[in-house]
Design an enzyme around this catalytic site. Structure first.
Site, PDB file in Angstrom:
ATOM      1  N   SER A   1       2.691  12.414  -1.574  1.00 37.47           N
ATOM      2  CA  SER A   1       2.867  11.323  -1.322  1.00 37.47           C
ATOM      3  C   SER A   1       1.031  10.320  -2.273  1.00 37.47           C
ATOM      4  CB  SER A   1       2.235  10.979   0.165  1.00 37.47           C
ATOM      5  OG  SER A   1       0.696  11.020   0.509  1.00 37.47           O
TER       6      SER A   1
ATOM      7  N   ARG B   1      -2.138   8.896   7.911  1.00 37.44           N
ATOM      8  CA  ARG B   1      -1.378   7.293   8.302  1.00 37.44           C
ATOM      9  C   ARG B   1       0.209   7.825   8.096  1.00 37.44           C
ATOM     10  NH1 ARG B   1      -1.788   5.173  11.867  1.00 37.44           N
ATOM     11  NH2 ARG B   1      -0.307   3.433  11.448  1.00 37.44           N
TER      12      ARG B   1
ATOM     13  N   ARG C   1     -10.213  -4.974  -1.446  1.00 35.08           N
ATOM     14  CA  ARG C   1      -9.775  -4.669   0.114  1.00 35.08           C
ATOM     15  C   ARG C   1      -9.648  -5.074   0.688  1.00 35.08           C
ATOM     16  NH1 ARG C   1     -10.525   1.533   0.468  1.00 35.08           N
ATOM     17  NH2 ARG C   1      -9.207   2.550  -1.462  1.00 35.08           N
TER      18      ARG C   1
ATOM     19  N   HIS D   1      -5.281  -5.183  -1.385  1.00 34.34           N
ATOM     20  CA  HIS D   1      -4.988  -4.157  -0.207  1.00 34.34           C
ATOM     21  C   HIS D   1      -5.599  -4.502   1.026  1.00 34.34           C
ATOM     22  CE1 HIS D   1      -3.454  -0.218   0.753  1.00 34.34           C
ATOM     23  NE2 HIS D   1      -2.662  -0.322  -0.451  1.00 34.34           N
TER      24      HIS D   1
ATOM     25  N   CYS E   1       2.015   3.137  -3.876  1.00 33.71           N
ATOM     26  CA  CYS E   1       2.799   2.061  -3.194  1.00 33.71           C
ATOM     27  C   CYS E   1       2.657   1.566  -3.692  1.00 33.71           C
ATOM     28  CB  CYS E   1       1.880   1.601  -1.542  1.00 33.71           C
ATOM     29  SG  CYS E   1       0.099   1.486  -1.284  1.00 33.71           S
ATOM     30  N   THR E   2       1.683   0.885  -4.484  1.00 36.48           N
ATOM     31  CA  THR E   2       1.348  -0.112  -5.160  1.00 36.48           C
ATOM     32  C   THR E   2       2.666   0.048  -6.826  1.00 36.48           C
ATOM     33  OG1 THR E   2      -0.679   0.962  -6.089  1.00 36.48           O
ATOM     34  CG2 THR E   2      -1.215  -1.406  -4.836  1.00 36.48           C
TER      35      THR E   2
ATOM     36  N   ARG F   1     -17.329   0.753  -1.603  1.00 34.83           N
ATOM     37  CA  ARG F   1     -16.422   1.349  -0.080  1.00 34.83           C
ATOM     38  C   ARG F   1     -18.372   2.151   0.566  1.00 34.83           C
ATOM     39  NH1 ARG F   1     -11.639   4.261  -2.626  1.00 34.83           N
ATOM     40  NH2 ARG F   1     -12.489   3.724  -4.873  1.00 34.83           N
TER      41      ARG F   1
ATOM     42  N   THR G   1      -8.824   1.210  -9.523  1.00 36.95           N
ATOM     43  CA  THR G   1      -7.543   1.551  -9.370  1.00 36.95           C
ATOM     44  C   THR G   1      -6.807   2.434 -10.384  1.00 36.95           C
ATOM     45  OG1 THR G   1      -5.299  -0.037  -8.834  1.00 36.95           O
ATOM     46  CG2 THR G   1      -7.053  -0.759  -9.900  1.00 36.95           C
TER      47      THR G   1
END
Length: 345
Positions: free
Chosen positions: A126, A16, A242, A187, A160-161, A206, A219
């Site tokens: 990343s 992604r 999520r 998220h 990103c957060t 998950r 997190t």
């Protein structure tokens, strides 16, 4: 003085984020950067197809085709490599200036240095790393990118957060003082979750269908914020849930501030920052939005001022949107450009 040729970068991992980075590079058109290689275990036909067509971000804005072992983007060749190990690629022969590590599989200094030992001059990750010492710097563009050491070889682009929250927290801590912070990340589903219940993850939550439940997950956001804003150490808690959407997330941020304030003052501070010091990184709106309105939004954070609440009058609550794919990919390119433009030892 301009660089004598476009900077040469490569992507390791083409999921992604890797695909968003490539797409954002071509959509922006403001970077003197050329992707010359990508390394991923997927077959080349799938790589070409998923570059052309994306369920979240639409068709690629240009020509995409395969030619032998190369992917051609508007006629520009990208070598498509398939190595599971950093040492399996002749990075020196590619003559790259920077590698963007987008697989998320390398999280320690020892793992990151494998790329350096294999001939990569600099690596931008990343994801946040397992410890602060794992990289030479963790950067949030617009906050601390100018502190990048000239001899850096391994750099993290945080998460990103973290990119969403740190500019806001820094601004509000300086303006009104932050005593305690509690953040809930709402998220979108991610690829570590199955579409239907499956033996998919060590975290039993998950293993459940991503599109039938809201699912609490672990997190490291609090730890990531404290790395960037150590003055808030020990005063931040975070959790994440999520939700069954494919993209665009939000932070529900609760702040206990050091002095009396109001929703009007908080919104004015954030609106001014969006127009000033954080222009291009932070945006502000009071329109009646839903999350899908921020799909493909390049900002790190979009404050929804219509949802700002103050109780007490020292308990502040904010709702902040962000495209967890596109915003982060654009910040990765911002950090990459800044790093490439700096002299190195």
């Amino acid at each position: 003085m301009s660089h004598p040729r476009p900077y040469r970068i490569a992507l390791n991992g083409y999921g992604r984020i890797g695909r968003c980075v490539l797409r954002a590079l071509h959509e922006r058109g403001d970077l003197d950067v050329q992707v010359v290689a990508l390394n991923d275990l997927a077959d080349r036909e799938s790589i070409e197809y998923l570059t052309r067509f994306d369920s979240t971000h639409g068709r690629f804005p240009g020509q995409v085709q395969l030619q032998g072992e190369q992917l051609l983007i508007n006629g520009q060749p990208i070598e498509v490599l398939r190595s599971a190990e950093p040492e399996g690629v002749d990075w020196r022969a590619l003559d790259i200036d920077l590698l963007l590590e987008c697989s998320g599989q390398y999280t320690t200094r020892e793992q990151g240095l494998r790329f350096v030992h294999a001939g990569v001059p600099r690596v931008l990750f990343s994801q946040p790393m397992v410890s602060e010492e794992a990289v030479d710097a963790t950067l949030v563009y617009g906050v601390n990118h100018a502190s990048l050491p000239t001899d850096a070889r391994l750099v993290s682009n945080a998460s990103c957060t973290t990119n969403c929250s740190v500019p806001l927290l820094k601004l509000l801590n300086e303006a009104v003082g932050l005593e305690y912070v509690s953040i809930t990340t709402i998220h979108s589903a991610m690829n570590d979750q199955p579409v239907i219940d499956a033996y998919h993850h060590a975290d039993l939550r998950r293993t459940r269908s991503a599109f039938q439940s809201m699912i609490p997950v672990s997190t490291g956001l609090a730890r990531g914020i404290e790395r960037l804003l150590p003055e808030l150490g020990g005063r931040i808690q975070a959790k994440a849930i999520r939700v069954p959407t494919v993209n665009v997330s939000a932070l529900d941020i609760t702040l206990q501030v050091a002095r009396d304030t109001s929703a009007e003052e908080i919104n004015q501070l954030l609106r001014a920052a969006a127009d000033g010091q954080y222009a291009g990184l932070l945006d502000y709106t009071e329109l009646p939005h839903a999350s899908c309105d921020f799909n493909h939004d390049p900002h790190s954070a979009i404050v929804d001022g219509s949802q700002t609440r103050v109780s007490g009058p020292r308990l502040v609550n904010l709702l902040v949107w962000f495209d967890n794919e596109w915003g982060f990919a654009n910040r990765m390119l911002d950090v990459a450009r800044y790093w490439l433009e700096q002299p190195s030892n």
